[in-house]
Design a protein around this motif. Structure first.
Motif, PDB file in Angstrom:
ATOM      1  N   ALA A 297       0.815  -1.203   0.000  1.00  0.00           N
ATOM      2  CA  ALA A 297       0.000   0.000   0.000  1.00  0.00           C
ATOM      3  C   ALA A 297       0.852   1.258   0.000  1.00  0.00           C
ATOM      4  N   ASP A 298       2.055   1.164   0.603  1.00  0.00           N
ATOM      5  CA  ASP A 298       2.928   2.321   0.694  1.00  0.00           C
ATOM      6  C   ASP A 298       3.705   2.564  -0.593  1.00  0.00           C
ATOM      7  N   CYS A 299       3.713   1.590  -1.486  1.00  0.00           N
ATOM      8  CA  CYS A 299       4.508   1.678  -2.705  1.00  0.00           C
ATOM      9  C   CYS A 299       3.763   2.447  -3.789  1.00  0.00           C
ATOM     10  N   GLN A 300       4.441   3.386  -4.410  1.00  0.00           N
ATOM     11  CA  GLN A 300       3.832   4.185  -5.467  1.00  0.00           C
ATOM     12  C   GLN A 300       3.461   3.343  -6.672  1.00  0.00           C
ATOM     13  N   ASN A 301       4.116   2.179  -6.842  1.00  0.00           N
ATOM     14  CA  ASN A 301       3.889   1.342  -8.020  1.00  0.00           C
ATOM     15  C   ASN A 301       2.880   0.231  -7.770  1.00  0.00           C
ATOM     16  N   THR A 302       2.097   0.320  -6.718  1.00  0.00           N
ATOM     17  CA  THR A 302       1.180  -0.767  -6.386  1.00  0.00           C
ATOM     18  C   THR A 302       0.156  -0.992  -7.495  1.00  0.00           C
ATOM     19  N   THR A 303      -0.250  -2.254  -7.667  1.00  0.00           N
ATOM     20  CA  THR A 303      -1.224  -2.584  -8.703  1.00  0.00           C
ATOM     21  C   THR A 303      -2.623  -2.239  -8.238  1.00  0.00           C
ATOM     22  N   ALA A 304      -3.592  -2.387  -9.133  1.00  0.00           N
ATOM     23  CA  ALA A 304      -4.967  -2.031  -8.824  1.00  0.00           C
ATOM     24  C   ALA A 304      -5.519  -2.906  -7.696  1.00  0.00           C
ATOM     25  N   THR A 305      -6.419  -2.313  -6.888  1.00  0.00           N
ATOM     26  CA  THR A 305      -7.042  -3.033  -5.783  1.00  0.00           C
ATOM     27  C   THR A 305      -8.072  -4.010  -6.321  1.00  0.00           C
ATOM     28  N   HIS A 306      -8.083  -5.220  -5.758  1.00  0.00           N
ATOM     29  CA  HIS A 306      -9.052  -6.243  -6.133  1.00  0.00           C
ATOM     30  C   HIS A 306     -10.070  -6.390  -5.003  1.00  0.00           C
ATOM     31  N   ALA A 307     -11.337  -6.551  -5.373  1.00  0.00           N
ATOM     32  CA  ALA A 307     -12.391  -6.704  -4.372  1.00  0.00           C
ATOM     33  C   ALA A 307     -13.390  -7.754  -4.842  1.00  0.00           C
ATOM     34  N   ILE A 308     -14.034  -8.408  -3.874  1.00  0.00           N
ATOM     35  CA  ILE A 308     -15.036  -9.422  -4.177  1.00  0.00           C
ATOM     36  C   ILE A 308     -16.076  -9.404  -3.063  1.00  0.00           C
ATOM     37  N   ASN A 309     -17.315  -9.740  -3.409  1.00  0.00           N
ATOM     38  CA  ASN A 309     -18.402  -9.803  -2.437  1.00  0.00           C
ATOM     39  C   ASN A 309     -18.917 -11.231  -2.320  1.00  0.00           C
ATOM     40  N   VAL A 310     -19.593 -11.516  -1.224  1.00  0.00           N
ATOM     41  CA  VAL A 310     -20.221 -12.821  -1.049  1.00  0.00           C
ATOM     42  C   VAL A 310     -21.248 -13.027  -2.158  1.00  0.00           C
ATOM     43  N   GLY A 311     -21.203 -14.170  -2.813  1.00  0.00           N
ATOM     44  CA  GLY A 311     -22.102 -14.466  -3.920  1.00  0.00           C
ATOM     45  C   GLY A 311     -21.500 -14.196  -5.278  1.00  0.00           C
ATOM     46  N   GLN A 312     -20.287 -13.643  -5.309  1.00  0.00           N
ATOM     47  CA  GLN A 312     -19.653 -13.309  -6.579  1.00  0.00           C
ATOM     48  C   GLN A 312     -18.607 -14.351  -6.988  1.00  0.00           C
ATOM     49  N   THR A 313     -18.374 -14.419  -8.292  1.00  0.00           N
ATOM     50  CA  THR A 313     -17.249 -15.157  -8.866  1.00  0.00           C
ATOM     51  C   THR A 313     -16.464 -14.192  -9.734  1.00  0.00           C
ATOM     52  N   GLN A 314     -15.153 -14.095  -9.498  1.00  0.00           N
ATOM     53  CA  GLN A 314     -14.304 -13.172 -10.231  1.00  0.00           C
ATOM     54  C   GLN A 314     -13.180 -13.944 -10.909  1.00  0.00           C
ATOM     55  N   GLN A 315     -12.816 -13.479 -12.103  1.00  0.00           N
ATOM     56  CA  GLN A 315     -11.683 -14.046 -12.821  1.00  0.00           C
ATOM     57  C   GLN A 315     -10.473 -13.135 -12.627  1.00  0.00           C
ATOM     58  N   GLY A 316      -9.311 -13.717 -12.472  1.00  0.00           N
ATOM     59  CA  GLY A 316      -8.116 -12.919 -12.278  1.00  0.00           C
ATOM     60  C   GLY A 316      -6.894 -13.634 -12.809  1.00  0.00           C
ATOM     61  N   THR A 317      -5.746 -12.974 -12.678  1.00  0.00           N
ATOM     62  CA  THR A 317      -4.485 -13.540 -13.123  1.00  0.00           C
ATOM     63  C   THR A 317      -3.409 -13.208 -12.104  1.00  0.00           C
ATOM     64  N   LEU A 318      -2.706 -14.213 -11.647  1.00  0.00           N
ATOM     65  CA  LEU A 318      -1.561 -14.022 -10.768  1.00  0.00           C
ATOM     66  C   LEU A 318      -0.341 -13.790 -11.658  1.00  0.00           C
ATOM     67  N   THR A 319       0.353 -12.667 -11.448  1.00  0.00           N
ATOM     68  CA  THR A 319       1.453 -12.286 -12.332  1.00  0.00           C
ATOM     69  C   THR A 319       2.708 -11.989 -11.526  1.00  0.00           C
ATOM     70  N   ARG A 320       3.771 -11.746 -12.236  1.00  0.00           N
ATOM     71  CA  ARG A 320       5.040 -11.446 -11.590  1.00  0.00           C
ATOM     72  C   ARG A 320       5.090 -10.033 -11.019  1.00  0.00           C
ATOM     73  N   THR A 321       4.033  -9.253 -11.238  1.00  0.00           N
ATOM     74  CA  THR A 321       3.952  -7.942 -10.604  1.00  0.00           C
ATOM     75  C   THR A 321       3.301  -8.021  -9.234  1.00  0.00           C
ATOM     76  N   ASP A 322       2.788  -9.188  -8.858  1.00  0.00           N
ATOM     77  CA  ASP A 322       2.149  -9.339  -7.552  1.00  0.00           C
ATOM     78  C   ASP A 322       3.194  -9.455  -6.450  1.00  0.00           C
ATOM     79  N   VAL A 323       2.716  -9.409  -5.213  1.00  0.00           N
ATOM     80  CA  VAL A 323       3.585  -9.467  -4.043  1.00  0.00           C
ATOM     81  C   VAL A 323       4.293 -10.822  -3.989  1.00  0.00           C
ATOM     82  N   VAL A 324       5.586 -10.810  -3.645  1.00  0.00           N
ATOM     83  CA  VAL A 324       6.334 -12.050  -3.437  1.00  0.00           C
ATOM     84  C   VAL A 324       6.392 -12.332  -1.941  1.00  0.00           C
TER      85      VAL A 324
END
Length: 552
Positions: free
Chosen positions: A419-446
């Motif tokens: 959160a403190d990093c200026q280069n952080t990726t977009a925030t992801h959110a999900i609600n109960v009852g939802q199905t979301q598609q996503g991709t885990l990439t090398r830009t994600d947190v290690v």
């Protein structure tokens, strides 16, 4: 099929056996329990003996059913001579036999288990005039089979997995079953430790229904699982190994202790024993060793700051990022802080040493997008520092500053650092009852503990509400965390393969009302790819199928 010889003069005319007879009538059904205090046959299996009167020529149908053990029936005359027996004729590892008394008189029925050390509840029925045609013998008795022995809470045993042990056909691993007697609401911790193989533990009910499993929760490549018994039905501890490499063998220590111990959220397993085979070592090298020849390491001292530049002439890491090597000597017994800053690229720090279990990796532990590692080292070293960058965008270059200072400084971890990093990726959110598609990439947190990528998804939780989270991917072996208010880690808020086919399924109840994070993660180092994340209300059953997908 059990051999009839087990019921010979072992019990015939025995005063103890005669005194332990329990009367039963034809037409009666009883509920009983095999206990540790019951008598045993020569094969180590326990039994209870019932006495009944049979009329000549009458058919007596005997059924013995149990969900705790593999049922076995033996019928004998008053002298203990075997007249009939059956193991799986009742289907599902239950026993059924039809017996016609050759003469009117006293007879015995032995309610017995098919393996040593098996305990638990059973139902015994004697019916008159029923043919009780035995069903075809079970080709696979789910959950039942060979038992290694009895294990009690508070006990530690040593053993060995070998090629003589049973094998899970799905992933070609050897295993042993151990019977564990428990009390209602009894909390306990099971530890499996081995220097010879990558330990894997399962806890099941009698018929093999999986309750909980663990791979590396005991630290390193050791397994630890924690459970609270719901009732007094005996459980089964399955000593097993990781699926890669196949058919691992060796010595182990198995310990069951009272109470709940801390389970590592994810282990730091880098199993390198020679018995593990070259395939594991090759995979580790592919995920941790830089590509191409490394440049000679420059030296940096504690208290020194060096300025440098990453360029296209530097060595290339497997993820297409450049790096430079530095070497330093650590002060004995004192913490140091290593900082890497740059305004030209997103810096990543990697520290290696021969006495470190695995590489120490940090992305955004310092201010902003800067990297920071702060800790004491096991020895003076020397240790190697890799000045590196994030993988996206590829082949970042530019100026940087590397410093080592005496003492410790705060290191931001996980979502706080991101959160403190200026280069952080977009925030992801999900609600109960939802199905979301996503991709885990090398830009994600290690995750520094095991070199896996992680992607947080925010969800609002209401105290006392139960949800089920499903993470499915054909690209990687799924792993799930839930974190937030009231969660301090542990087995109840993480999952690996409970969704079946290496998919993750986590059923959890929110401890408090507030914002939580569902963390999409993998079991494989640096794995990436597309996934589907869904959240439903209520609970779903866990799959008992082991993950047999080949490692990517």
């Amino acid at each position: 099929m059990r051999v009839g010889q087990i019921l010979t003069a072992l019990v015939a005319f025995s005063p103890v056996a005669l005194n332990s007879q329990i009367p039963i009538r034809v037409g009666q059904a009883v509920v009983g329990r095999l206990a540790q205090t019951d008598q045993k046959f020569s094969d180590g299996s326990r039994y209870k003996m019932y006495a009944f009167v049979g009329n000549k020529g009458d058919t007596v149908a005997v059924d013995l059913t149990s969900d705790d053990f593999d049922a076995n029936i033996l019928v004998a005359d008053a002298s203990g001579n075997s007249l009939a027996r059956n193991d799986d004729g009742g289907g599902r590892c239950n026993a059924r036999v039809a017996f016609v008394p050759p003469a009117t008189g006293n007879y015995r029925v032995y309610a017995n288990s098919s393996a040593q050390a098996e305990l638990g509840e059973y139902h015994l029925t004697l019916a008159r005039g029923h043919s009780a045609t035995p069903l075809p013998a079970d080709t696979v008795c789910k959950g039942f089979g060979r038992v290694a022995g009895l294990l009690e809470v508070g006990q530690t045993i040593t053993g060995s997995l070998s090629s003589d042990d049973p094998e899970f056909t799905g992933d070609s691993t050897y295993f042993e079953r151990w019977i564990l007697p428990v009390k209602p609401n009894q909390a306990f911790t099971v530890d499996l430790l081995s220097d010879d193989f990558d330990a894997y533990l399962m806890l099941t009910k009698g018929r093999g229904d999986k309750l909980v499993d663990n791979d590396d929760g005991g630290g390193g490549c050791n397994a630890r699982l924690v459970y609270t018994a719901q009732d007094d039905h005996p459980l089964r501890v399955v000593v097993n190994t990781a699926s890669r490499p196949r058919r691992q063998t060796g010595k182990f220590t198995l310990r069951v202790s009272e109470g709940e111990s801390t389970v590592e959220t994810k282990g730091n397993c880098r199993f390198t024993n020679a018995a593990s085979g070259s395939s594991t070592q090759t995979m580790q090298q592919a995920t941790s060793a830089p590509a191409g020849p490394a440049a000679p390491a420059l030296t940096i001292r504690v208290g020194e700051t060096l300025n440098g530049t990453l360029s296209s002439s530097d060595s290339l890491y497997p993820d297409n990022s450049y790096f430079k090597f530095y070497q330093f000597t650590a002060p004995a017994g004192r913490p140091v802080t290593i900082d890497l800053s740059s305004d030209d690229f997103d810096p990543v720090l990697i520290v290696r040493g021969t006495d470190l279990d695995n590489s120490i990796i940090n992305d955004d532990g310092g201010p902003g997008c800067y990297a920071r590692i702060s800790r004491s080292f096991p020895s003076t070293g020397p240790y190697r520092i890799l000045v590196n960058t994030t993988a996206s965008p590829e082949k970042q270059t530019g100026r940087f500053s590397l410093s080592i200072t005496d003492g410790s400084k705060p290191v931001q971890e996980g979502s706080a650092a991101n959160a403190d990093c200026q280069n952080t990726t977009a925030t992801h959110a999900i609600n109960v009852g939802q199905t979301q598609q996503g991709t885990l990439t090398r830009t994600d947190v290690v995750l520094t503990s095991d070199s896996t990528y992680a992607q947080p998804w925010t969800i609002h939780g209401t105290q006392g509400t139960t949800i089920t989270i499903d993470l499915e991917s054909d690209a990687f072996d799924s792993y799930l965390f839930l974190r937030g208010p009231g969660i301090s880690g542990g087995r109840d808020f993480q999952d690996d393969d409970s969704g079946g086919n290496c998919h993750a399924r986590l059923t959890a109840t929110f401890p408090q009302t507030g914002e939580y994070e569902i963390v999409v993660n993998t079991t494989d180092h640096y794995a990436t790819g597309a996934f589907s994340l869904s959240v439903t209300s209520g609970s779903k059953p866990k799959s008992v199928a082991r993950c047999t997908r080949n490692s990517q």
